[in-house]
Write a protein that holds these residues in place. Structure first.
Motif, mmCIF file in Angstrom:
data_model
loop_
_atom_site.group_PDB
_atom_site.id
_atom_site.type_symbol
_atom_site.label_atom_id
_atom_site.label_comp_id
_atom_site.label_asym_id
_atom_site.label_seq_id
_atom_site.Cartn_x
_atom_site.Cartn_y
_atom_site.Cartn_z
ATOM 1 N N ARG A 1 0.832 -1.203 0.000
ATOM 2 C CA ARG A 1 0.000 0.000 0.000
ATOM 3 C C ARG A 1 0.864 1.250 0.000
ATOM 4 N NH1 ARG A 1 -3.222 -1.295 4.063
ATOM 5 N NH2 ARG A 1 -2.121 -0.061 5.593
ATOM 6 N N GLU A 2 1.949 1.233 0.768
ATOM 7 C CA GLU A 2 2.840 2.391 0.829
ATOM 8 C C GLU A 2 3.591 2.589 -0.484
ATOM 9 O OE1 GLU A 2 5.407 1.851 4.174
ATOM 10 O OE2 GLU A 2 3.782 2.004 5.615
ATOM 11 N N VAL A 3 4.087 1.495 -1.066
ATOM 12 C CA VAL A 3 4.882 1.580 -2.290
ATOM 13 C C VAL A 3 4.008 1.926 -3.497
ATOM 14 C CG1 VAL A 3 6.276 0.221 -3.910
ATOM 15 C CG2 VAL A 3 6.671 0.021 -1.461
ATOM 16 N N MET A 4 2.853 1.300 -3.597
ATOM 17 C CA MET A 4 2.031 1.429 -4.791
ATOM 18 C C MET A 4 1.009 2.552 -4.711
ATOM 19 S SD MET A 4 1.481 -2.539 -5.687
ATOM 20 C CE MET A 4 1.174 -2.198 -7.404
ATOM 21 N N GLY A 5 0.487 2.796 -3.543
ATOM 22 C CA GLY A 5 -0.541 3.822 -3.388
ATOM 23 C C GLY A 5 -1.935 3.276 -3.664
ATOM 24 N N ASP A 6 -2.916 3.985 -3.166
ATOM 25 C CA ASP A 6 -4.306 3.542 -3.262
ATOM 26 C C ASP A 6 -4.814 3.483 -4.699
ATOM 27 O OD1 ASP A 6 -4.676 3.109 -0.557
ATOM 28 O OD2 ASP A 6 -5.347 5.147 -0.169
ATOM 29 N N GLU A 7 -4.450 4.451 -5.515
ATOM 30 C CA GLU A 7 -4.972 4.499 -6.882
ATOM 31 C C GLU A 7 -4.577 3.266 -7.688
ATOM 32 O OE1 GLU A 7 -7.217 6.563 -8.232
ATOM 33 O OE2 GLU A 7 -7.360 7.420 -6.219
ATOM 34 N N ILE A 8 -3.326 2.862 -7.581
ATOM 35 C CA ILE A 8 -2.871 1.683 -8.325
ATOM 36 C C ILE A 8 -3.534 0.429 -7.775
ATOM 37 C CG2 ILE A 8 -0.869 0.232 -8.881
ATOM 38 C CD1 ILE A 8 0.800 2.815 -8.981
#
Length: 140
Positions: A60-67
């Motif tokens: 979640r931290e690396v990719m982010g919510d949108e991805i």
């Protein structure tokens, strides 16, 4: 939560009023989940897959919510396209579905060390969705 409350009530471990309070709390949680789904723009199926993928905090931290939301949308579409009535008992269909999930995760750069766990969680979520008759009505 509901099953546990009913079991406690049947064993006379809690009173009727406490069961009612627990039911009210459960209803609040369900409403919060529905509102969360509406605020993200995800369908209930997509939200279930998003939650399964976002369970991994580092992803979640690396990719982010949108991805992660886009992966959830793509996963939902891919699973709906690949599901069959007997998918849960046919190993070849399960293997194909796992490959589809792995490809999608790789496409979006999901952390490779977390991919096996994510695939297992997504497969489990798919089974739960099918138990809730989604496979029988919406997916097929």
């Amino acid at each position: 939560m509901l099953k546990a409350s009913i079991r406690k009530y049947q064993n006379r471990a809690i009173e009727t009023t406490q069961v009612i309070m627990e039911l009210i709390e459960l209803a609040k949680k369900i409403n919060e989940a529905e509102k969360r789904g509406e605020s993200t723009g995800l369908t209930p199926d997509e939200l279930a897959f998003y939650d399964a993928l976002a369970e991994n905090e580092s992803a979640r931290e690396v990719m982010g919510d949108e991805i992660l939301m886009q992966i959830a949308r793509d996963l939902t579409a891919a699973i709906k396209n690949n599901i069959s009535v007997d998918w849960a008992i046919r190993e070849s269909v399960q293997a194909k579905m796992k490959m589809t999930i792995k490809r999608l995760l790789k496409k979006y750069g999901y952390p490779p060390d977390k991919t096996p766990q994510a695939v297992d969680i997504v497969m489990e979520q798919t089974k739960l969705m099918c138990q809730n008759e989604i496979c029988n009505n919406d997916m097929l």
